[in-house]
Design a protein around this motif. Structure first.
Motif, PDB file in Angstrom:
ATOM      1  N   PHE A 351       0.882  -1.171   0.000  1.00  0.00           N
ATOM      2  CA  PHE A 351       0.000   0.000   0.000  1.00  0.00           C
ATOM      3  C   PHE A 351       0.921   1.223   0.000  1.00  0.00           C
ATOM      4  O   PHE A 351       1.898   1.248   0.743  1.00  0.00           O
ATOM      5  N   ILE A 352       0.602   2.272  -0.737  1.00  0.00           N
ATOM      6  CA  ILE A 352       1.540   3.397  -0.844  1.00  0.00           C
ATOM      7  C   ILE A 352       1.540   4.313   0.379  1.00  0.00           C
ATOM      8  O   ILE A 352       2.500   5.038   0.597  1.00  0.00           O
ATOM      9  N   GLY A 353       0.478   4.339   1.183  1.00  0.00           N
ATOM     10  CA  GLY A 353       0.454   5.170   2.375  1.00  0.00           C
ATOM     11  C   GLY A 353       0.131   6.635   2.095  1.00  0.00           C
ATOM     12  O   GLY A 353      -0.032   7.062   0.950  1.00  0.00           O
ATOM     13  N   GLN A 354       0.072   7.418   3.179  1.00  0.00           N
ATOM     14  CA  GLN A 354      -0.425   8.780   3.087  1.00  0.00           C
ATOM     15  C   GLN A 354       0.470   9.727   2.301  1.00  0.00           C
ATOM     16  O   GLN A 354      -0.019  10.617   1.609  1.00  0.00           O
ATOM     17  N   GLY A 355       1.782   9.588   2.442  1.00  0.00           N
ATOM     18  CA  GLY A 355       2.678  10.518   1.759  1.00  0.00           C
ATOM     19  C   GLY A 355       2.488  10.516   0.263  1.00  0.00           C
ATOM     20  O   GLY A 355       2.294  11.570  -0.364  1.00  0.00           O
ATOM     21  N   TRP A 356       2.522   9.324  -0.340  1.00  0.00           N
ATOM     22  CA  TRP A 356       2.337   9.222  -1.791  1.00  0.00           C
ATOM     23  C   TRP A 356       0.890   9.498  -2.189  1.00  0.00           C
ATOM     24  O   TRP A 356       0.640   9.988  -3.295  1.00  0.00           O
ATOM     25  N   ALA A 357      -0.059   9.203  -1.300  1.00  0.00           N
ATOM     26  CA  ALA A 357      -1.464   9.519  -1.599  1.00  0.00           C
ATOM     27  C   ALA A 357      -1.657  11.025  -1.737  1.00  0.00           C
ATOM     28  O   ALA A 357      -2.477  11.489  -2.535  1.00  0.00           O
ATOM     29  N   GLU A 358      -0.901  11.802  -0.957  1.00  0.00           N
ATOM     30  CA  GLU A 358      -0.950  13.259  -1.096  1.00  0.00           C
ATOM     31  C   GLU A 358      -0.576  13.662  -2.522  1.00  0.00           C
ATOM     32  O   GLU A 358      -1.218  14.525  -3.137  1.00  0.00           O
ATOM     33  N   ALA A 359       0.468  13.034  -3.052  1.00  0.00           N
ATOM     34  CA  ALA A 359       0.895  13.351  -4.417  1.00  0.00           C
ATOM     35  C   ALA A 359      -0.129  12.861  -5.441  1.00  0.00           C
ATOM     36  O   ALA A 359      -0.382  13.526  -6.456  1.00  0.00           O
ATOM     37  N   ALA A 360      -0.730  11.705  -5.181  1.00  0.00           N
ATOM     38  CA  ALA A 360      -1.713  11.149  -6.107  1.00  0.00           C
ATOM     39  C   ALA A 360      -2.910  12.074  -6.280  1.00  0.00           C
ATOM     40  O   ALA A 360      -3.520  12.129  -7.349  1.00  0.00           O
ATOM     41  N   CYS A 361      -3.264  12.815  -5.228  1.00  0.00           N
ATOM     42  CA  CYS A 361      -4.462  13.654  -5.249  1.00  0.00           C
ATOM     43  C   CYS A 361      -4.152  15.120  -5.547  1.00  0.00           C
ATOM     44  O   CYS A 361      -5.046  15.973  -5.422  1.00  0.00           O
ATOM     45  N   THR A 362      -2.935  15.427  -5.925  1.00  0.00           N
ATOM     46  CA  THR A 362      -2.563  16.803  -6.283  1.00  0.00           C
ATOM     47  C   THR A 362      -3.580  17.405  -7.249  1.00  0.00           C
ATOM     48  O   THR A 362      -3.984  16.737  -8.187  1.00  0.00           O
ATOM     49  N   PRO A 363      -4.047  18.639  -7.040  1.00  0.00           N
ATOM     50  CA  PRO A 363      -3.618  19.634  -6.061  1.00  0.00           C
ATOM     51  C   PRO A 363      -4.565  19.752  -4.872  1.00  0.00           C
ATOM     52  O   PRO A 363      -4.626  20.819  -4.243  1.00  0.00           O
ATOM     53  N   PHE A 364      -5.300  18.699  -4.547  1.00  0.00           N
ATOM     54  CA  PHE A 364      -6.438  18.833  -3.631  1.00  0.00           C
ATOM     55  C   PHE A 364      -6.154  18.321  -2.227  1.00  0.00           C
ATOM     56  O   PHE A 364      -5.195  17.606  -1.984  1.00  0.00           O
ATOM     57  N   TRP A 365      -7.054  18.702  -1.301  1.00  0.00           N
ATOM     58  CA  TRP A 365      -7.071  18.173   0.057  1.00  0.00           C
ATOM     59  C   TRP A 365      -7.530  16.714   0.060  1.00  0.00           C
ATOM     60  O   TRP A 365      -8.439  16.339  -0.667  1.00  0.00           O
ATOM     61  N   ALA A 366      -6.950  15.939   0.938  1.00  0.00           N
ATOM     62  CA  ALA A 366      -7.480  14.630   1.328  1.00  0.00           C
ATOM     63  C   ALA A 366      -7.453  13.605   0.207  1.00  0.00           C
ATOM     64  O   ALA A 366      -6.794  13.796  -0.812  1.00  0.00           O
TER      65      ALA A 366
END
Length: 538
Positions: A351-366
């Motif tokens: 599972f990629i975890g929160q750090g990479w999930a932040e990049a996956a959802c660029t430029p948005f919150w959550a």
């Protein structure tokens, strides 16, 4: 028959069939699983996705396509054209009983599927991939309108040797080494392979076809061929903060987002990349390399599908809609998961975890689970060479669209009638709106706001206004046209707007049968802390 008369008759029959084909385009709906808004090249990613990029270049990109923030509810809404609560899947696969009709964990008989509607319009209907709308309870594709199907009840695997790997062909459970399957199959390729086999049957039957291709990529447990993972090893040692910034800058260059939308700060729960040890950095680089490889293979399968359509001479008159079921996935939390001797193999779990999930959802919150933009925003690509004017190729379509719109769009394209009753049961009215006018740059003319509720996280979008809150939060109000990254809460400035949107939301909440959610998540997004940091962004 005289030769001239025979030639004239053949010409008339060909013209009639060509006209019919023109009126009845083929349709393929492709659903990715846990793919974030920024995970494709044409949406800002560094991951090479040339096949999807080409579909976007020669078609349309939707900048504001919305899902329901979670897997099962999105599938329910896509298949039925009503909100997931109305279809009986307000959450996931836990049946809360007859006293809770919005939470029965399977599609109910007050809804119809895209297959049932399109089949009645003369379409050959097929699906491949992840079902996840009630198979344990008896709701299965072969009983909900699909002529042919190869499906996994709920995903969770990529290889036959994977834990819980299970496939059904038209209702027949197959051994994972069945001679009906290719050797050493990989699900991403398998869904496309059988999708094209089913398309051949539709062509042979002289019917337009509708294929629902529901990928399990890039959902965990992330698995991909070793040689594909190797392509990406070492490319992510820069860290998730820098990757997120690079994706944001690329999105601006592409024209995908407005440069005035500021990038929110990273979730403060995520440790700074530079605070990690070298061993941790290597681990996280490897995790993201597996994720990138899964997306790379997903794109390759899209290329195989397009090439297959072209070889069969049906690509130009086939509408392809590509979307994702929710935002990038931060489960199970900051650490992610990195298990197995060979990460990415059938026996591993990544599972990629929160750090990479932040990049996956660029430029948005959550991200997944949440109703802020990162959780509900998806790439949305539409290809139809015979129906989208060449002048629209490569254009961005900014009108909001939602997963509930797919049913209305397909019915519009196929000349299908959405029924008031089906199998002697009254059917709920459509909630979605046809997106077909947007193909040629015309207004969609949506009549109602868009709504969300998942695990108590809630939102309504009405024109430029979005009212949104986490389960434990007060409502926030954003002008999405000016501030889609949700940094400037206007609720105190426009209390009358808040009051009116809250009234509309409450009416919808009651109408669809939504209920309060009573569970917490350990990886809850720390909005208060993050927004204090965001306050300094101008």
């Amino acid at each position: 028959m005289h030769t001239k008369w025979k030639s004239a008759l053949l010409l008339m029959l060909f013209t009639t069939y060509a006209t019919f084909a023109q009126q009845k385009p083929n349709v393929i709906v492709i659903l990715a699983d846990d793919l974030g808004y920024a995970d494709l090249g044409c949406y800002g990613s560094e991951i090479p996705t040339p096949n999807l990029d080409k579909l976007a270049q020669n078609g349309l990109r939707l900048t504001s396509f919305y899902n329901t923030a979670r897997c099962c509810p999105t599938r329910a809404a896509l298949l039925t054209g009503v909100y997931s609560h109305q279809a009986g899947i307000g959450h996931m696969m836990e049946d809360k009983g007859a006293d809770h009709p919005a939470y029965r964990a399977q599609l109910n008989d007050k809804s119809v599927t895209i297959a049932e509607v399109m089949k009645n319009a003369g379409y050959f209907t097929a699906m491949t991939g992840k079902w996840h709308v009630g198979q344990p309870h008896g709701t299965v594709p072969w009983k909900r309108g699909f002529d042919r199907s190869l499906n996994a009840p709920a995903g969770g695997f990529y290889y036959g040797a994977g834990k819980g790997a299970k496939l059904f062909l038209d209702g027949e459970e197959l051994a994972n080494d069945s001679d009906k399957l290719p050797e050493n199959w990989y699900t991403t390729d398998l869904w496309t392979d059988f999708g094209l086999r089913f398309i051949d049957e539709g062509i042979a039957a002289k019917k337009p076809f509708m294929l629902y291709l529901a990928h399990n990529a890039p959902h965990f447990p992330l698995q991909a061929p070793e040689e594909d993972i190797a392509r990406f090893r070492g490319k992510y040692r820069k860290g998730y903060e820098k990757l997120r910034q690079e994706r944001y800058e690329k999105q601006i260059r592409l024209g995908l987002i407005d440069p005035s939308w500021k990038l929110p700060p990273m979730n403060p729960n995520v440790p700074k990349w530079e605070s990690l040890s070298q061993a941790e950095k290597e681990k996280y680089d490897h995790m993201m390399a597996v994720y990138a490889a899964v997306i790379y293979r997903l794109d390759k399968s899209i290329g195989d599908l397009v090439n297959g359509l072209k070889k069969r001479g049906v690509f130009d008159n086939t509408v392809i809609l590509f979307v994702s079921d929710n935002g990038g996935n931060a489960e199970p939390g900051i650490e992610g998961k990195f298990e197995g001797e060979k990460p990415g193999s059938a026996e591993s779990s990544v599972f990629i975890g929160q750090g990479w999930a932040e990049a996956a959802c660029t430029p948005f919150w959550a991200y997944k689970h949440h109703t802020h933009e990162g959780g509900i925003s998806s790439p949305g690509i539409i290809s139809w060479p015979a129906g989208i004017p060449a002048s629209r190729n490569g254009k961005f379509e900014k009108q909001p669209a939602h997963i509930i719109d797919i049913m209305a769009t397909l019915a519009d394209l196929g000349g299908a009638e959405y029924p008031e009753t089906f199998n002697n049961q009254p059917i709920q009215p459509l909630e979605g709106t046809s997106l077909r006018p947007a193909f040629t740059g015309k207004p969609i003319n949506r009549k109602n706001p868009l709504f969300w509720e998942h695990e108590g996280n809630r939102a309504i979008r009405d024109g430029k206004w979005k009212l949104v809150a986490e389960r434990s939060e007060k409502w926030q109000l954003y002008d999405i046209d000016k501030d889609r990254t949700e940094l400037v809460d206007l609720s105190s400035k426009y209390p009358e707007v808040v009051k009116e949107l809250e009234r509309k939301y409450a009416a919808w909440y009651k109408r669809v049968g939504a209920e309060p959610y009573d569970k917490d998540f350990k990886w809850f997004y720390d909005y208060e802390k993050a927004k204090n940091e965001a306050a300094s962004i101008k």
